[in-house]
Design a protein around this motif. Sequence first.
Motif, short mmCIF file in Angstrom:
data_model
loop_
_atom_site.label_atom_id
_atom_site.label_comp_id
_atom_site.label_asym_id
_atom_site.label_seq_id
_atom_site.Cartn_x
_atom_site.Cartn_y
_atom_site.Cartn_z
N ALA A 12 0.81 -1.23 0.00
CA ALA A 12 0.00 0.00 0.00
C ALA A 12 0.84 1.27 0.00
O ALA A 12 0.47 2.25 -0.64
N CYS A 13 1.96 1.27 0.73
CA CYS A 13 2.77 2.50 0.80
C CYS A 13 3.88 2.53 -0.25
O CYS A 13 4.55 3.55 -0.40
N GLY A 14 4.07 1.45 -0.99
CA GLY A 14 5.04 1.42 -2.09
C GLY A 14 6.47 1.08 -1.71
O GLY A 14 7.33 1.02 -2.60
N GLN A 15 6.75 0.83 -0.45
CA GLN A 15 8.14 0.52 -0.06
C GLN A 15 8.57 -0.89 -0.43
O GLN A 15 9.75 -1.14 -0.63
N VAL A 16 7.62 -1.82 -0.49
CA VAL A 16 7.93 -3.19 -0.92
C VAL A 16 7.36 -3.36 -2.32
O VAL A 16 6.17 -3.09 -2.55
N ALA A 72 12.25 -4.39 -4.19
CA ALA A 72 12.58 -3.41 -3.14
C ALA A 72 11.88 -3.82 -1.85
O ALA A 72 10.80 -4.40 -1.88
N GLY A 73 12.51 -3.50 -0.74
CA GLY A 73 11.90 -3.70 0.56
C GLY A 73 12.08 -5.07 1.18
O GLY A 73 11.35 -5.41 2.11
N GLN A 74 13.02 -5.84 0.72
CA GLN A 74 13.25 -7.20 1.27
C GLN A 74 13.37 -7.16 2.80
O GLN A 74 12.81 -8.00 3.49
N SER A 75 14.06 -6.16 3.33
CA SER A 75 14.26 -6.08 4.78
C SER A 75 12.97 -5.74 5.54
O SER A 75 12.92 -5.87 6.76
N LEU A 76 11.92 -5.32 4.82
CA LEU A 76 10.65 -4.97 5.45
C LEU A 76 9.67 -6.14 5.51
O LEU A 76 8.58 -6.01 6.07
N LEU A 77 10.05 -7.27 4.94
CA LEU A 77 9.16 -8.43 4.93
C LEU A 77 9.08 -9.03 6.33
O LEU A 77 10.07 -9.15 7.04
N VAL A 91 3.37 -13.75 4.29
CA VAL A 91 4.40 -12.71 4.35
C VAL A 91 3.75 -11.38 4.04
O VAL A 91 2.98 -11.25 3.09
N LEU A 92 4.05 -10.40 4.91
CA LEU A 92 3.48 -9.08 4.72
C LEU A 92 4.56 -8.01 4.74
O LEU A 92 5.68 -8.25 5.19
N ALA A 93 4.21 -6.87 4.21
CA ALA A 93 5.09 -5.71 4.23
C ALA A 93 4.95 -5.07 5.61
O ALA A 93 3.89 -4.56 5.95
N GLY A 94 6.03 -5.11 6.40
CA GLY A 94 5.98 -4.58 7.76
C GLY A 94 5.79 -3.08 7.83
O GLY A 94 5.35 -2.55 8.84
N CYS A 95 6.04 -2.39 6.73
CA CYS A 95 5.90 -0.94 6.70
C CYS A 95 4.44 -0.50 6.80
O CYS A 95 4.13 0.51 7.42
N CYS A 96 3.53 -1.27 6.18
CA CYS A 96 2.12 -0.86 6.12
C CYS A 96 1.15 -2.02 6.35
O CYS A 96 -0.04 -1.85 6.16
N ASN A 97 1.67 -3.18 6.73
CA ASN A 97 0.87 -4.38 7.01
C ASN A 97 0.07 -4.88 5.81
O ASN A 97 -1.00 -5.47 5.98
#
Length: 180
Positions: A12-16, A72-77, A91-97
């Motif tokens: 949702a936020c585009g970081q991953v 992009a965003g591997q470390s945010l997984l 697996v979810l994007a920790g930045c925006c769930n």
Amino acid sequence: MQMPSHQSLACACGQVRLAITCRPIASVECCCDSCRRAGTQLQSMPGAPQVLGPQGQTHFVMQRKDRVRIEAGQSLLHAFRLSSRGGSRRVLAGCCNTPLFLEFSGGHWLSLYGLLWPASERPAVEMRTMVSDLPDPSALPDDVPNLKTRSLRFYARLMKAWIAMGFRSPRIDVAGDAHG
């Protein structure tokens, strides 16, 4: 609708960001108890999108692992598991769930959450599986096959993809989560 051979998806936020290539194995809605339980928990996280459909189904677009790349965003997984002993992880994007995919231990495919696609580009559902787990399966529309469990056609598609991959099952590393 014909799906493009290369597609970019994002949380949702585009970081991953994920890149997928080629057509999916299948586009399904899962109605199993664990997907409904996980969907309820995932969509209740802060900022998370709606995961479950009106009858409790989760839309997944199944893709070979070798055709999904994390751009992009591997470390945010982050891994989300219903049980420490379970053979699957979401697996979810920790930045925006934003839920990204469901992965089965040893599986050669990822079940990408359909919510990653804009509605106008989302692959159409081809079948619903595990409808026998629903309290009232008759509430589902009859626009696609509503399968009590999984069909031979479903398993045949998975087997065909695995053969095409040379019986490999690539690993996807998620920080702090051992899964093979």
